[in-house]
Scaffold this motif. Structure first.
Motif, PDB file in Angstrom:
ATOM      1  N   UNK A 198     -21.551  -9.299   6.090  1.00  0.00           N
ATOM      2  CA  UNK A 198     -22.284 -10.500   5.674  1.00  0.00           C
ATOM      3  C   UNK A 198     -21.765 -11.717   6.460  1.00  0.00           C
ATOM      4  N   UNK A 199     -20.582 -11.582   7.054  1.00  0.00           N
ATOM      5  CA  UNK A 199     -20.020 -12.675   7.857  1.00  0.00           C
ATOM      6  C   UNK A 199     -20.671 -12.747   9.241  1.00  0.00           C
ATOM      7  N   UNK A 200     -21.565 -11.790   9.542  1.00  0.00           N
ATOM      8  CA  UNK A 200     -22.154 -11.797  10.881  1.00  0.00           C
ATOM      9  C   UNK A 200     -21.056 -11.653  11.915  1.00  0.00           C
ATOM     10  N   UNK A 201     -21.081 -12.512  12.917  1.00  0.00           N
ATOM     11  CA  UNK A 201     -20.087 -12.403  13.982  1.00  0.00           C
ATOM     12  C   UNK A 201     -18.898 -13.309  13.752  1.00  0.00           C
ATOM     13  N   UNK A 202     -18.820 -13.888  12.563  1.00  0.00           N
ATOM     14  CA  UNK A 202     -17.776 -14.875  12.362  1.00  0.00           C
ATOM     15  C   UNK A 202     -16.797 -14.452  11.261  1.00  0.00           C
ATOM     16  N   UNK A 203     -15.987 -15.407  10.849  1.00  0.00           N
ATOM     17  CA  UNK A 203     -14.865 -15.127   9.947  1.00  0.00           C
ATOM     18  C   UNK A 203     -14.588 -16.439   9.213  1.00  0.00           C
ATOM     19  N   UNK A 204     -15.080 -16.542   7.978  1.00  0.00           N
ATOM     20  CA  UNK A 204     -15.093 -17.845   7.309  1.00  0.00           C
ATOM     21  C   UNK A 204     -13.714 -18.330   6.877  1.00  0.00           C
ATOM     22  N   UNK A 205     -12.843 -17.398   6.515  1.00  0.00           N
ATOM     23  CA  UNK A 205     -11.523 -17.781   6.023  1.00  0.00           C
ATOM     24  C   UNK A 205     -10.711 -16.534   5.753  1.00  0.00           C
ATOM     25  N   UNK A 206      -9.432 -16.708   5.419  1.00  0.00           N
ATOM     26  CA  UNK A 206      -8.563 -15.550   5.192  1.00  0.00           C
ATOM     27  C   UNK A 206      -9.116 -14.722   4.036  1.00  0.00           C
ATOM     28  N   UNK A 207      -9.451 -13.483   4.313  1.00  0.00           N
ATOM     29  CA  UNK A 207     -10.007 -12.633   3.259  1.00  0.00           C
ATOM     30  C   UNK A 207     -11.502 -12.442   3.371  1.00  0.00           C
ATOM     31  N   UNK A 208     -12.044 -12.724   4.569  1.00  0.00           N
ATOM     32  CA  UNK A 208     -13.503 -12.609   4.751  1.00  0.00           C
ATOM     33  C   UNK A 208     -13.969 -11.176   4.899  1.00  0.00           C
ATOM     34  N   UNK A 209     -13.062 -10.235   4.980  1.00  0.00           N
ATOM     35  CA  UNK A 209     -13.504  -8.839   4.992  1.00  0.00           C
ATOM     36  C   UNK A 209     -13.385  -8.257   3.576  1.00  0.00           C
ATOM     37  N   UNK A 210     -12.248  -8.511   2.922  1.00  0.00           N
ATOM     38  CA  UNK A 210     -12.046  -7.923   1.587  1.00  0.00           C
ATOM     39  C   UNK A 210     -12.939  -8.575   0.530  1.00  0.00           C
TER      40      UNK A 210
END
Ligand SMILES: Cc1cc2nc3c(=O)[nH]c(=O)nc-3n(C[C@H](O)[C@H](O)[C@H](O)COP(=O)(O)OP(=O)(O)OC[C@H]3O[C@@H](n4cnc5c(N)ncnc54)[C@H](O)[C@@H]3O)c2cc1C
Length: 597
Positions: free
Chosen positions: A566-578
């Motif tokens: 859901x983050x697409x190609x980015x990384x919003x903040x610490x914990x954006x995968x979990x």
């Protein structure tokens, strides 16, 4: 993409991000239209069990889905390929990025649904449909509260761990990430022995949270750093005194979810890989697994949730989908994550997306396993150069962006892979490096592996790593000038609040920049590492797996790294995968329960 545009438009695809949805869709279109039939032999297989919900993968997504299904009154089983549970989640730092969750709101973080929606949209862009972004934001807080209500897990705010683009609208420099509180491993009984081990064990006798590392790196030069180190030791002593087996970070997260499953009496079958989906009348009705060396069928009356992680350890898939150079040698993800669930879903007609991307981060290819380096890359007195000896990036930028830029710039004429992290003895005397205390020597094997070099002059270092000496000297001179003035005129390091997370407050005028001057000098090879891949089965806002034409594959759900992020190609903040993995596991199981009436 320029450094500036990466910062301003983190979600914007670059020239090289070629395998986006359309290409991946056409790859799977051959199998689309009708669902591929279940393996003809499935009917003849032993029936190993029948449940309302079958979950593949006992990681963050899978265990959250199973817990939700069970607490909604559905019968459920989890099958996992590994001899352990927890996957990458157990190895992780367990930062969990969930805007507006009850923990951060109670801590006084000034978040609102509007701010979060604005920020996520700015970070992700239009790569991911708005309704999926909204589903994550709407259900994330409820998911976290649900997990706290149904497991022994408690969470704490990672105070000050800035969103990765805090200057974008809705971004919060104080951060929205939480991590698990300390958990007593005794709660798990015999299951503690089956918890996948951490990527890096916590030092003996200490109890360390992810948020402590920022300070531990500074413990030799900063009073708060020293105090945090003492506090970690105190917690360790206290736990020992009470006979506790303290778990933190990913160990706490995976252990806590497993404890929730134990309480809910959800069976977890280890050493039981999913190999295919069972499909009848166009609906996914179960999974084919290997158990005790033989294939068997597990029927799912209401739904199957794929939570079997990414494909970081599948060399052929990396070769097929990702940009060169690639391979399985630089990832730190769980070794069983070989894309099995993604392939099974694809054979059932699913669309794939984001397959060329990953949760990237600069890594040092140390012997044994790659080292995913965070603080070391951004502490003052370090810089990163290409083979030409020039800087090419804000070294303190979000880790995913640094690797995107490495790939973007890497050409035969101008290699950027490996790049080199350059430091001096002054830096070495001040900061922890991995687990090597300040001023202590690195292991001989580090040098023997070729990943680390040391020389008494910059010219000598340049020669050792094959970089033009004059270029390295000029780069360091220019950088030292920026350190003195406090202005990084080339890459604006230190301008974002995020840059200052892993930094040294004693360094002025810009705590991200210090000159390199004290020999010997060090060089560390920097390669494109990752925490796992982020491309996979395309899902909708209800976590249902979609075909290339946008229709739903009945009975099939996916969450976590088996699904396109859901983050697409980015990384919003610490914990954006979990955060999203757990949220969409929760969404999937709730959707199944809602359909069941
Ligand atoms: C060192 C490290 C630090 C990290 N730190 C963070 C962090 O702080 N915050 C964050 O958000 N993310 C972090 N991550 C990333 C995060 O851990 C993963 O993105 C996340 O765990 C993905 O969740 P998942 O449920 O999709 O996969 P996993 O947690 O990896 O679980 C997948 C499970 O599926 C199983 N499996 C694989 N194939 C099959 C099959 N065929 N059949 C059945 N089961 C199968 C695996 O054995 C595994 O147990 C980190 C990762 C690592 C390695």
């Amino acid at each position: 993409m320029s450094e500036d545009s990466a910062r301003q438009h983190p979600g914007r695809p670059s020239r090289r991000r070629v395998l986006s949805l359309s290409a991946a869709v056409s790859a799977s279109a051959a199998t689309a239209g009708v669902l591929s039939p279940s393996p003809s032999y499935a009917a003849d297989m032993p029936l190993l069990g029948e449940y309302d919900v079958v979950v593949a993968g006992a990681g963050a997504a899978g265990m959250t889905a199973a817990l939700t299904a069970a607490r909604r009154g559905l019968s459920c089983v989890v099958v996992d390929k590994a001899p352990t549970y927890g996957g990458s989640a157990a190895r992780s730092g367990a930062g969990v990025w969930i805007p507006n969750n009850s923990v951060i709101l109670a801590a006084g973080v000034p978040d609102t649904p509007q701010k979060a929606a604005t920020y996520l949209a700015a970070v992700v862009g239009d790569e991911v449909p708005a309704d999926r972004q909204r589903a994550f934001l709407d259900h994330g807080p409820a998911m976290l509260s649900f997990v706290m209500a149904n497991t022994p897990l408690r969470f704490r705010w990672m105070e000050g761990y800035s969103d990765y683009y805090p200057e974008l609208p809705g971004g919060l420099p104080g951060g929205r990430s939480v991590e698990p509180d300390q958990l007593d491993g005794n709660l798990l009984g015999a299951e503690l022995a089956r918890l996948n081990p951490p990527y890096l064990p916590v030092p003996n006798g200490m109890v360390v949270f992810s948020a402590d590392y920022k300070w531990l790196a500074l413990s030799a030069v900063n009073t708060r750093g020293f105090a945090v180190a003492a506090e970690c030791l105190r917690r360790g002593a206290e736990a020992a005194l009470h006979g506790r087996k303290p778990l933190t970070m990913g160990q706490a997260l995976a252990g806590g979810l497993r404890a929730g499953l134990l309480n809910a009496r959800v069976p977890v079958w280890l050493n039981t890989p999913l190999t295919a989906l069972d499909i009848h009348g166009g609906r996914v009705t179960g999974v084919v697994v290997e158990r005790d060396g033989s294939p068997g069928l597990v029927r799912a009356r209401r739904g199957v949730v794929i939570g079997s992680g990414g494909f970081e350890h599948n060399a052929a898939m990396r070769e097929q989908y990702q940009e060169a150079p690639t391979g399985t040698q630089w990832t730190v993800g769980a070794k069983e994550n070989t894309g099995d669930g993604i392939r099974a879903g694809e054979r059932a007609g699913a669309a794939l997306a984001l397959m060329d991307d990953a949760w990237w981060g600069p890594a040092i290819p140390l012997p044994g396993q790659p080292y995913f380096c965070l603080a070391e890359r951004t502490l003052p007195g370090s810089l990163i150069i290409s083979a030409a000896g020039s800087r090419f990036v804000n070294e303190a930028a979000p880790y995913s962006d640094v690797v995107h830029i490495m790939y973007e710039r890497d050409t035969a004429d101008s290699p950027h892979i490996p790049a080199w992290l350059i430091t001096d003895q002054n830096y070495r005397n001040r900061y922890l490096f991995k687990d090597v205390l300040p001023a202590l020597p690195f292991a001989d094997e580090w040098y023997a592996s070729g990943a680390v070099h040391k020389a008494w002059t910059l010219d000598g270092l340049a020669q050792a790593i094959g970089v033009p000496a004059a270029a390295l000297r000029a780069t360091v001179d220019r950088f030292n000038g920026f350190a003195r003035s406090g202005e990084d005129a080339d890459f604006r390091r230190g301008q974002s609040a995020y840059d200052h997370y892993y930094t040294d407050p004693a360094v002025t005028p810009n705590s991200c920049l210090a000159p390199l001057w004290l020999p010997p000098f060090y060089a560390f090879a920097i390669v494109p590492g990752d925490l796992g891949t982020k491309g996979g089965l395309l899902t909708d806002a209800r976590a249902r797996v979609l075909r290339p034409d946008g229709s739903v594959i009945p009975g099939l759900y996916a969450a976590g790294n088996a699904s396109a992020a859901v983050m697409g190609r980015s990384y919003a903040g610490a914990g954006s995968t979990l955060g999203p993995a757990m949220t969409f596991g929760y969404v999937a199981a709730n959707d199944i329960a809602d359909q069941a009436g």
